[in-house]
Write an enzyme that holds these catalytic residues in place. Structure first.
Site, PDB file in Angstrom:
ATOM      1  N   GLU A  66       0.820  -1.211   0.000  1.00 48.85           N
ATOM      2  CA  GLU A  66       0.000   0.000   0.000  1.00 48.85           C
ATOM      3  C   GLU A  66       0.858   1.267   0.000  1.00 48.85           C
ATOM      4  O   GLU A  66       0.377   2.335   0.293  1.00 48.85           O
ATOM      5  CB  GLU A  66      -0.908  -0.009   1.239  1.00 48.85           C
ATOM      6  CG  GLU A  66      -1.829  -1.227   1.329  1.00 48.85           C
ATOM      7  CD  GLU A  66      -1.145  -2.486   1.915  1.00 48.85           C
ATOM      8  OE1 GLU A  66       0.058  -2.404   2.257  1.00 48.85           O
ATOM      9  OE2 GLU A  66      -1.792  -3.546   1.993  1.00 48.85           O
ATOM     10  N   SER A  67       2.164   1.189  -0.259  1.00 51.50           N
ATOM     11  CA  SER A  67       3.120   2.290  -0.407  1.00 51.50           C
ATOM     12  C   SER A  67       4.345   2.101   0.494  1.00 51.50           C
ATOM     13  O   SER A  67       5.025   1.088   0.339  1.00 51.50           O
ATOM     14  CB  SER A  67       2.502   3.661  -0.214  1.00 51.50           C
ATOM     15  OG  SER A  67       3.423   4.587  -0.749  1.00 51.50           O
ATOM     16  N   GLN A 177      31.360  -5.128  27.261  1.00 52.63           N
ATOM     17  CA  GLN A 177      31.107  -4.729  25.878  1.00 52.63           C
ATOM     18  C   GLN A 177      29.789  -5.314  25.401  1.00 52.63           C
ATOM     19  O   GLN A 177      29.169  -6.127  26.082  1.00 52.63           O
ATOM     20  CB  GLN A 177      32.250  -5.239  24.985  1.00 52.63           C
ATOM     21  CG  GLN A 177      32.515  -6.737  25.148  1.00 52.63           C
ATOM     22  CD  GLN A 177      33.957  -7.150  24.937  1.00 52.63           C
ATOM     23  OE1 GLN A 177      34.797  -6.358  24.555  1.00 52.63           O
ATOM     24  NE2 GLN A 177      34.249  -8.413  25.177  1.00 52.63           N
ATOM     25  N   ASP A 232      36.336 -16.545  20.927  1.00 53.72           N
ATOM     26  CA  ASP A 232      35.522 -17.310  19.968  1.00 53.72           C
ATOM     27  C   ASP A 232      36.071 -18.720  19.784  1.00 53.72           C
ATOM     28  O   ASP A 232      35.376 -19.591  19.272  1.00 53.72           O
ATOM     29  CB  ASP A 232      35.439 -16.577  18.624  1.00 53.72           C
ATOM     30  CG  ASP A 232      36.812 -16.182  18.119  1.00 53.72           C
ATOM     31  OD1 ASP A 232      37.600 -17.064  17.768  1.00 53.72           O
ATOM     32  OD2 ASP A 232      37.108 -14.970  18.101  1.00 53.72           O
ATOM     33  N   GLU A 252      40.396 -15.292  28.451  1.00 53.51           N
ATOM     34  CA  GLU A 252      39.425 -14.384  27.819  1.00 53.51           C
ATOM     35  C   GLU A 252      38.695 -13.640  28.931  1.00 53.51           C
ATOM     36  O   GLU A 252      38.159 -14.258  29.857  1.00 53.51           O
ATOM     37  CB  GLU A 252      38.438 -15.215  26.972  1.00 53.51           C
ATOM     38  CG  GLU A 252      37.165 -14.503  26.552  1.00 53.51           C
ATOM     39  CD  GLU A 252      37.386 -13.267  25.674  1.00 53.51           C
ATOM     40  OE1 GLU A 252      38.047 -13.384  24.636  1.00 53.51           O
ATOM     41  OE2 GLU A 252      36.905 -12.187  26.071  1.00 53.51           O
ATOM     42  N   GLY A 284      43.524 -10.893  31.007  1.00 48.37           N
ATOM     43  CA  GLY A 284      44.789 -11.389  30.454  1.00 48.37           C
ATOM     44  C   GLY A 284      45.984 -10.591  30.947  1.00 48.37           C
ATOM     45  O   GLY A 284      47.087 -11.123  31.111  1.00 48.37           O
ATOM     46  N   ASP A 305      39.537  -4.891  18.965  1.00 47.18           N
ATOM     47  CA  ASP A 305      40.182  -3.616  18.619  1.00 47.18           C
ATOM     48  C   ASP A 305      40.534  -2.842  19.901  1.00 47.18           C
ATOM     49  O   ASP A 305      39.930  -3.072  20.954  1.00 47.18           O
ATOM     50  CB  ASP A 305      39.235  -2.802  17.739  1.00 47.18           C
ATOM     51  CG  ASP A 305      38.901  -3.570  16.480  1.00 47.18           C
ATOM     52  OD1 ASP A 305      39.775  -3.696  15.622  1.00 47.18           O
ATOM     53  OD2 ASP A 305      37.773  -4.092  16.399  1.00 47.18           O
ATOM     54  N   PRO A 309      37.884  -3.149  26.877  1.00 41.03           N
ATOM     55  CA  PRO A 309      38.809  -4.002  27.635  1.00 41.03           C
ATOM     56  C   PRO A 309      40.098  -4.332  26.891  1.00 41.03           C
ATOM     57  O   PRO A 309      41.054  -4.795  27.495  1.00 41.03           O
ATOM     58  CB  PRO A 309      37.988  -5.279  27.874  1.00 41.03           C
ATOM     59  CG  PRO A 309      36.917  -5.278  26.838  1.00 41.03           C
ATOM     60  CD  PRO A 309      36.629  -3.834  26.537  1.00 41.03           C
TER      61      PRO A 309
HETATM   62  N1  SPD Z   1      38.460  -5.280  13.739  1.00 44.87           N
HETATM   63  C1  SPD Z   1      38.604  -6.631  14.014  1.00 44.87           C
HETATM   64  C2  SPD Z   1      39.734  -6.999  14.865  1.00 44.87           C
HETATM   65  C3  SPD Z   1      39.490  -8.315  15.454  1.00 44.87           C
HETATM   66  C4  SPD Z   1      40.665  -9.022  15.844  1.00 44.87           C
HETATM   67  N2  SPD Z   1      40.378 -10.168  16.652  1.00 44.87           N
HETATM   68  C5  SPD Z   1      39.360 -10.983  16.175  1.00 44.87           C
HETATM   69  C6  SPD Z   1      39.147 -12.143  17.063  1.00 44.87           C
HETATM   70  C7  SPD Z   1      38.990 -13.375  16.297  1.00 44.87           C
HETATM   71  N3  SPD Z   1      39.374 -14.497  17.057  1.00 44.87           N
END
Ligand code: SPD
Length: 431
Positions: A66-67, A177, A232, A252, A284, A305, A309
């Site tokens: 309808e738009s 985060q 990860d 971690e 760490g 990045d 942390p």
């Molecule tokens: N801008 C992305 C930088 C990420 C570097 N670490 C990524 C973790 C993967 N195990």
């Protein structure tokens, strides 16, 4: 109730003030709210397209049979401008208005309604448009719902956008985060921290193979490996492909990263139950400060990045601790950002390491990571005992290893080529 307007369409121009800035900067949340507002108003949704703006704001449109409903947000002003344009009398745009006001947590909303195509000003032609439609056109008229929703990783000047399927599979604000998982069309599941891509199922191999196998195929006899970050699990998975490794410690800081990865990225987090892996959820930097001297053969800094942390993982004091904890033949590798996306972090780390290790013991290398902004990513290698990353490479051994392990990115030629730096990167590193 019969509509009171006498026009082809209704155009409601909406101002929302005092909204939640966080909501107004959140692409999937806005897309979902707009789609919900369209559906609840009785519209048939055909497609949606939503993007993030740099540095703040979201822009998008939901096309309805309808738009359309369109939006642009300014989180910094807690303000959203919304257009609700509906044709015919089957959709109630004021329902959308109320729902969006709630969804954006607006303190104030105002709107004006304009009738579009006022019937008393129009003259209807005799053409029966239906007769003009051929079979192919009629097929195109069947609404098929498609979404175009984008995740954007950006700084003030550069951005990388990846289209995903619209829903956020995981989102948690940890004490450190914001951790999110999206399902993308080209790269499979994507893990993001504070709106930056950490890894994707389809192109994580380049990053994890290059941070790991370069040092492990150069070190003569690594047995104990420390990973700082790497929640990860991808780096641990690669380290554990080397049968001579006796123990891997992964520290971690954020348990939420580990949980999200275990739940949504099983191919990356597959090593978490490995008997040689000791996972510590903790800081760490503190871990290294407390660790005995010369306790690890290889230390890998798989950080996010340098924000939040991870800031301390780019600090020279931290690398003094890395140096102290390496065995005499020890090697460290740190992810060191992109020459174009974060030159300062890359060069700063390189120069700090040259002061802590010997200048000639520090080497920068590059890998192509399509899902990181600019695609060009750097790693910094430093060795305590002089193991040169190229002179000490046994190509035949590296080739046999890469083939047996079924690696997707690393091979002996890539290992050597990665240290060939473009002139502009060489110049950056010279300072
Ligand atoms: N801008 C992305 C930088 C990420 C570097 N670490 C990524 C973790 C993967 N195990």
């Amino acid at each position: 109730m019969k509509p009171t307007f006498n026009a082809l369409g209704r155009h409601i121009l909406v101002e929302f003030h005092g909204c939640s800035a966080e909501v107004l900067n959140d692409v999937p949340r806005i897309e979902n709210s707009m789609i919900n507002a369209a559906k609840k108003a009785g519209a048939t949704v055909i497609s949606s397209s939503f993007h993030h703006f740099s540095p703040f704001g979201v822009s998008g449109v939901v096309v309805i049979q309808e738009s359309h409903l369109a939006i642009h947000t300014w989180p910094e002003y807690r303000y959203a401008a919304v257009d609700l344009f509906t044709c015919g009398n089957t959709v109630s745009p004021w329902i959308s208005y109320e729902l969006l006001k709630q969804a954006f947590e607006a303190e104030n909303g105002s709107a004006i309604e304009i009738n579009r195509g006022q019937l008393e000003l129009l003259e209807r032609s005799d053409i029966d448009v239906g007769e003009l439609r051929d079979e192919a056109t009629q097929k195109l008229m069947v609404p098929k719902y498609s979404r175009s929703v984008w995740f954007t990783d950006r700084d003030e000047n550069i951005a990388l956008s990846i289209r995903h399927k619209g829903d956020r599979l995981f989102w948690q604000k940890s004490p450190y985060q914001s951790v999110e998982v999206y399902d993308t069309f080209e790269y499979g599941k994507l893990l993001a921290i504070d709106s930056k891509v950490m890894c994707t199922e389809r192109d994580e191999h380049g990053y994890h193979e290059m941070i790991t196998h370069i040092p492990l195929l150069v070190h003569p006899e690594a047995k104990r490996v420390l990973i700082i970050g790497g929640g990860d699990g991808g780096t641990a998975r690669e380290v554990l492909r080397h049968p001579h490794i006796e123990a891997v410690t992964l520290v971690e800081i954020d348990a939420v990263v580990i949980e999200a990865s275990k739940q949504f990225l099983p191919s990356i987090s597959s090593a978490f139950d490995h008997p040689k892996l000791n996972v510590i959820v903790g800081d760490g930097i503190q871990y290294l400060a407390d660790a005995p001297a010369e306790s690890f053969d290889v230390i890998l800094i798989d950080s996010s990045d340098p924000e939040g942390p991870a800031v301390g993982l780019f600090n020279p004091d931290f690398y003094k601790g890395v140096y102290r904890c390496l065995t005499p033949q020890g090697i460290m590798v740190s992810q060191s950002e992109s020459p174009r996306f974060n030159e300062r972090a890359m060069v700063g780390l390189y120069q700090s390491l040259q002061k802590i290790f010997e200048p000639e013991a520090v080497h920068c290398y590059l890998a192509f990571i399509a899902t990181y902004p600019t695609g060009m990513w750097s790693f910094t290698y430093a060795t305590k005992g002089g193991s040169h990353p190229l002179a000490n490479l046994d190509d035949a051994k590296a080739t046999a290893f890469a083939e047996a392990a079924g690696l997707q990115y690393y091979n002996a030629a890539v290992h050597r080529a990665a240290f060939a730096l473009p002139t502009f990167v060489q110049q950056m590193l010279k300072g």
